[in-house]
Design a protein around this motif. Structure first.
Motif, short mmCIF file in Angstrom:
data_model
loop_
_atom_site.label_atom_id
_atom_site.label_comp_id
_atom_site.label_asym_id
_atom_site.label_seq_id
_atom_site.Cartn_x
_atom_site.Cartn_y
_atom_site.Cartn_z
N VAL A 224 0.93 -1.04 -0.16
CA VAL A 224 0.25 -0.09 -0.07
C VAL A 224 0.86 1.46 0.35
N ASP A 225 0.82 2.20 -0.69
CA ASP A 225 1.29 3.35 -0.91
C ASP A 225 0.55 4.24 -0.58
N LYS A 226 0.91 5.43 0.33
CA LYS A 226 -0.09 6.74 0.32
C LYS A 226 1.15 7.70 0.20
N ASP A 227 0.08 8.52 -0.81
CA ASP A 227 0.87 9.97 -1.04
C ASP A 227 -0.12 10.78 -0.67
N VAL A 228 0.38 12.18 -0.61
CA VAL A 228 -0.18 13.40 -0.40
C VAL A 228 -0.72 13.22 -2.01
N THR A 229 -1.86 13.88 -2.20
CA THR A 229 -1.97 14.17 -3.84
C THR A 229 -0.99 15.76 -3.76
N GLY A 230 -1.12 15.71 -5.10
CA GLY A 230 -0.26 16.91 -5.45
C GLY A 230 1.18 16.93 -5.05
N ALA A 231 1.87 16.22 -4.08
CA ALA A 231 3.12 16.53 -3.40
C ALA A 231 4.01 15.98 -4.75
#
Length: 166
Positions: free
Chosen positions: A127-134
């Protein structure tokens, strides 16, 4: 480690004349409560997967765990049909399965215990969780403070097990 939990669907009993009788456990839904109904419903790999997935809820709610087997372990089990489900302590997702541990006829007109080697289908899930647009970590640390709403995207693979996979 991971543990295979077996829920007995049918108990197999051998009569003195060497005929086998199957008795459904009380938790088994009526649409699967005979060997004939179960085998007809699970006639091929895709339908067997559907039946196993259909049994999950009933097994969890009503069926006692007949056996628990640690990964790479072995266990003698009573003859019958079982629903198998893995409790994973890893990041793997396992396919539920139907297991036929039925005795086989021998040349002496009696039955030998079944020897079943299980190859559980599994997929390692990340699972990869990234801040949208960063674009990098500084975009995240400089743009937000405690209590702020932070939009994020979660990316993961959904396990899919082809009928011919082992």
């Amino acid at each position: 480690g991971d543990t295979l939990k077996l829920y007995r669907i049918f108990t197999a009993t051998v009569a003195p004349d060497n005929t086998i009788t199957y008795t459904a456990e009380g938790w088994v839904p009526e649409k699967y409560n005979t060997v004939e109904k179960l085998t007809a419903a699970a006639a091929d790999a895709d339908s067997a997967k559907a039946v196993a997935n259909d049994l999950v809820e009933n097994a969890l709610e009503m069926g006692p765990v007949a056996y628990s087997i640690n990964a790479n372990g072995s266990q003698s089990v009573a003859a019958g049909y079982y629903f198998g489900m893995v409790s994973a302590n890893t990041t793997s997702v396992y396919q539920n399965m139907l297991i036929n541990a039925v005795m086989t006829a021998n040349s002496n007109n009696s039955y030998d215990p079944a020897n079943v080697d299980l190859k559980m289908k599994s997929t390692e899930v990340t699972v990869d969780k990234d801040v949208t647009g960063a674009t990098d970590d500084s975009d995240v640390t400089d743009a937000y403070k405690v209590g702020d709403y932070v939009p994020f995207t979660v990316t993961t693979a959904i396990p899919n097990y082809p009928a011919n996979a082992y």
